[in-house]
Enzyme design. Structure first.
Site, PDB file in Angstrom:
ATOM      1  N   ALA A  42      38.612  -4.141 -11.144  1.00 38.93           N
ATOM      2  CA  ALA A  42      39.412  -3.979  -9.922  1.00 38.93           C
ATOM      3  C   ALA A  42      38.927  -4.958  -8.859  1.00 38.93           C
ATOM      4  O   ALA A  42      37.714  -5.059  -8.617  1.00 38.93           O
ATOM      5  CB  ALA A  42      39.281  -2.548  -9.405  1.00 38.93           C
ATOM      6  N   GLY A  44      37.798  -6.448  -5.465  1.00 45.45           N
ATOM      7  CA  GLY A  44      37.018  -5.759  -4.432  1.00 45.45           C
ATOM      8  C   GLY A  44      35.693  -5.252  -4.976  1.00 45.45           C
ATOM      9  O   GLY A  44      34.791  -4.916  -4.208  1.00 45.45           O
ATOM     10  N   CYS A  47      31.892  -2.649  -4.043  1.00 41.41           N
ATOM     11  CA  CYS A  47      31.946  -2.391  -2.596  1.00 41.41           C
ATOM     12  C   CYS A  47      33.232  -1.673  -2.189  1.00 41.41           C
ATOM     13  O   CYS A  47      33.189  -0.614  -1.573  1.00 41.41           O
ATOM     14  CB  CYS A  47      31.813  -3.719  -1.867  1.00 41.41           C
ATOM     15  SG  CYS A  47      32.096  -3.601  -0.111  1.00 41.41           S
ATOM     16  N   GLY A 186      16.557  10.811  -6.339  1.00 41.58           N
ATOM     17  CA  GLY A 186      16.373   9.560  -5.609  1.00 41.58           C
ATOM     18  C   GLY A 186      16.760   9.713  -4.153  1.00 41.58           C
ATOM     19  O   GLY A 186      17.905  10.052  -3.851  1.00 41.58           O
ATOM     20  N   ILE A 190      21.582   5.416  -1.456  1.00 42.32           N
ATOM     21  CA  ILE A 190      22.704   6.242  -1.908  1.00 42.32           C
ATOM     22  C   ILE A 190      22.346   7.718  -1.799  1.00 42.32           C
ATOM     23  O   ILE A 190      23.138   8.531  -1.305  1.00 42.32           O
ATOM     24  CB  ILE A 190      23.107   5.876  -3.358  1.00 42.32           C
ATOM     25  CG1 ILE A 190      23.619   4.434  -3.403  1.00 42.32           C
ATOM     26  CG2 ILE A 190      24.148   6.851  -3.907  1.00 42.32           C
ATOM     27  CD1 ILE A 190      23.970   3.916  -4.782  1.00 42.32           C
ATOM     28  N   ASP A 318      24.915  -9.293  -6.082  1.00 36.68           N
ATOM     29  CA  ASP A 318      23.908  -8.421  -6.709  1.00 36.68           C
ATOM     30  C   ASP A 318      23.292  -9.040  -7.958  1.00 36.68           C
ATOM     31  O   ASP A 318      22.120  -8.800  -8.265  1.00 36.68           O
ATOM     32  CB  ASP A 318      24.543  -7.069  -7.091  1.00 36.68           C
ATOM     33  CG  ASP A 318      24.798  -6.179  -5.877  1.00 36.68           C
ATOM     34  OD1 ASP A 318      24.582  -6.645  -4.737  1.00 36.68           O
ATOM     35  OD2 ASP A 318      25.231  -5.031  -6.072  1.00 36.68           O
ATOM     36  N   ALA A 326      26.484  -5.929   0.386  1.00 33.02           N
ATOM     37  CA  ALA A 326      27.775  -6.622   0.379  1.00 33.02           C
ATOM     38  C   ALA A 326      27.771  -7.819   1.322  1.00 33.02           C
ATOM     39  O   ALA A 326      28.327  -8.872   1.012  1.00 33.02           O
ATOM     40  CB  ALA A 326      28.880  -5.639   0.771  1.00 33.02           C
ATOM     41  N   HIS A 450      28.817   0.193  30.708  1.00 35.56           N
ATOM     42  CA  HIS A 450      28.293   1.553  30.895  1.00 35.56           C
ATOM     43  C   HIS A 450      29.436   2.565  30.791  1.00 35.56           C
ATOM     44  O   HIS A 450      30.518   2.295  31.298  1.00 35.56           O
ATOM     45  CB  HIS A 450      27.648   1.679  32.273  1.00 35.56           C
ATOM     46  CG  HIS A 450      27.106   3.046  32.538  1.00 35.56           C
ATOM     47  ND1 HIS A 450      25.949   3.509  31.942  1.00 35.56           N
ATOM     48  CD2 HIS A 450      27.588   4.067  33.291  1.00 35.56           C
ATOM     49  CE1 HIS A 450      25.729   4.754  32.335  1.00 35.56           C
ATOM     50  NE2 HIS A 450      26.711   5.126  33.150  1.00 35.56           N
TER      51      HIS A 450
END
Ligand code: FAD
Ligand code: NAD
Length: 474
Positions: A42, A44, A47, A186, A190, A318, A326, A450
């Site tokens: 796919a 994209g 990510c 973990g 993630i 990666d 990304a 502000h």
């Protein structure tokens, strides 16, 4: 070429249509290169389809649910019913819009798109197998290639992914019903982002982490804020307990961990999300055929021009190793295409930001004081606690801080650690300051709107100069 193949030629072949690959393809098209982008699954990549975007959609929705249900102190008494299937549908709609956009942008920039799995055959030829039986294949002759095949979740022994009990992050982002209990193996990026989201949606969450804290690469006082808030949300942490295996039980998966004393603990949950890191996917396109060999960590090593050991073959994102983010993939893809087009582009960033979308968020860029000192600087540090920020209080989120590090002598900004709402956005100002060689006075002297959270960045810079107004100076 096998019988039945069609054969095409291209100046630049890009393998993989994630942030690294599609950025390279679009930039190549803009520079007038004849570009072919091959995507097996796919457009994209991780990510858009099962990473950054879907997780941030879930995180936003879960925060909405939590905020609605915890607004009694503001005089709001409300309850939110969650239809997870509809929520996932909303998330999928966002994904579709973005992935469709990538396809359109590629086409509009003259990129030739091919759907299928690409494999190198030799130094200048790849074969693309189209999906499904009888779909055929085609050969692509190329002058230059960019490998952008991404990464995949690491599977640990005893925890084979089955999309039922043992989930990848992709599975967890597409659940149709909310699990009553979730064991997250973990406590990294993630693990922390998704355990926060599921806890806010009402699941009973336990995180088992092999090390003694969450988010191993972050400073103690940063993780302390996020861990404290996660505990408030009801997340239970089991530190120093690597997951060993699991068995099926009447009430779910019984996960076994080993404690630091060598004892065995069990944690039972309806579902188990395993998020123990990701590994480069350098083995999907037969890189050996162009003469490339991944290193012992499976990474395709590159130089600052994204060039691999083989002339004309680049690797980005990666698959080219840490940081697996990304925004680094985008930059590498951009640089790779420019280098192929003959431009003098290089990966010459002074600093790469990172953000964790926990509650509160974490944003970091550049050096902390310790590293700055180790690199020969005489660092000065300025801090602004979020409890002194009017805007943070109006958002009902006052834990955390902005810490900025600069060179004491010249005042050049070297880095920042931000734990605050929207830290992922706030960190951009400091990134820009570092890239521009700005000094503390440039940030402190810039009028910030502000009331905003960004005022805290200016106050931290002023604090480093001993001139903050809304916090005591050091
Ligand atoms: P990918 O996005 O993995 O894309 C690689 C593509 O190559 C895939 O589409 C794949 O199908 C295709 N491919 C592989 N082999 C072949 C082949 N032989 N032929 C054709 N196509 C092939 N990063 C952030 O910066 N911020 C975040 O908030 C963030 N959140 C994340 C949340 C989750 C749950 C996960 C899993 C990751 C997250 N990341 C985040 C990391 C980010 O998704 C990756 O760093 C990024 O997608 C890497 O881009 P890439 O182009 O290198 O690879
Ligand atoms: P991670 O490296 O961030 O964390 C993995 C954690 O698992 C570590 O804390 C490690 O000690 C622990 N662990 C390893 N083996 C274990 C075991 N047997 N039992 C218990 N704990 C164990 O990996 P991740 O969370 O899977 O994320 C993968 C990558 O995806 C990240 O490194 C990052 O590059 C990317 N990502 C980025 C973002 C972001 O930018 N906001 C968000 C999500 C993912």
């Amino acid at each position: 070429m096998v019988v039945g193949d069609i054969s095409t030629g291209t100046e630049l072949l890009v393998i993989g249509g994630g942030p690294g690959g599609y950025a390279a393809a679009i930039r190549g098209g803009q520079l007038g290169l004849d570009v072919t982008l091959v995507e097996a699954d796919a457009y994209g990549g991780t990510c858009l389809n099962e990473g950054c975007i879907p997780s941030k959609a879930l995180i936003h929705a879960s925060s909405l649910v939590h905020d609605v249900e915890h607004a009694e102190s503001m005089g709001i008494d409300a309850h939110a019913d969650v239809d997870l299937q509809q929520l996932v549908g909303w998330k999928d709609g966002i994904v579709d819009r973005l992935t469709g956009g990538v396809e359109k942008l590629c086409t509009a920039n003259g990129v030739n798109l091919i759907e299928g799995r690409a494999e190198f055959v030799n130094e200048h030829t790849a074969r693309v197998a189209h999906g499904g039986e009888g779909q055929g294949s085609e050969s692509v002759e190329f002058e230059h290639a960019i490998v952008a095949t991404g990464s995949r979740p690491i599977e640990i022994p005893g925890f084979e992914f089955d999309d039922r009990r043992i989930l990848t992050s992709s599975d967890a982002l597409s659940l149709e019903t909310l699990p009553e209990s979730l064991c997250v193996v973990g406590g990294g990026y993630i693990g922390m982002e998704l355990s926060t989201a599921f806890a806010k949606l009402g699941a009973d969450v336990t995180v088992v982490e092999a090390l003694d804290d969450i988010l191993p690469s972050y400073d103690d006082d940063v993780t302390r804020v996020v861990r404290g808030r996660a505990e408030e949300l009801g997340i239970e942490f089991r530190f120093g307990e690597p997951a060993q295996g699991w068995t099926e039980a009447d009430d779910g998966a019984r996960v076994t961990t080993e404690t630091e004393d060598g004892e065995t603990n069990t944690h039972t949950a309806e579902r188990v999300l395993v998020a123990v890191g990701r590994e480069p996917a350098a083995d999907t396109c037969n890189v050996e055929a162009v003469g490339l060999e991944p290193n012992q960590d499976g990474v395709l090593e590159t130089d600052d021009a994204t060039q691999t050991a083989v002339e004309g073959v680049h690797a980005v994102g990666d698959v080219a190793g840490e940081p697996m983010l990304a925004h680094t993939a985008y930059r590498e893809g951009h640089v790779a295409a420019e280098v192929v087009a003959g431009e003098p582009a290089r990966l010459d960033q002074q600093a790469i930001p990172a953000a964790v979308f926990t509650d509160p968020e974490i944003g970091t860029v550049g050096l902390d004081a310790e590293t700055a000192e180790a690199e020969g600087f005489d660092p000065v540090v300025g801090e602004m606690p979020m409890q002194s920020s009017g805007r943070a209080l109006t958002l009902g989120s006052e834990t955390g801080f902005v810490r900025i590090v600069a060179d004491a002598e010249a005042g050049f900004v070297l880095g920042a650690r931000i734990v605050a709402p929207n830290a992922s956005e706030l960190i951009a100002e400091v990134g820009l300051a570092i890239e521009m060689g700005a000094r503390l006075g440039d940030i402190a002297g810039t009028i910030h709107t502000h009331p905003t959270l960004s005022e805290a960045v200016a106050e931290a810079a002023a604090n480093a100069q001993g001139a903050a107004l809304h916090t005591l100076n050091r």
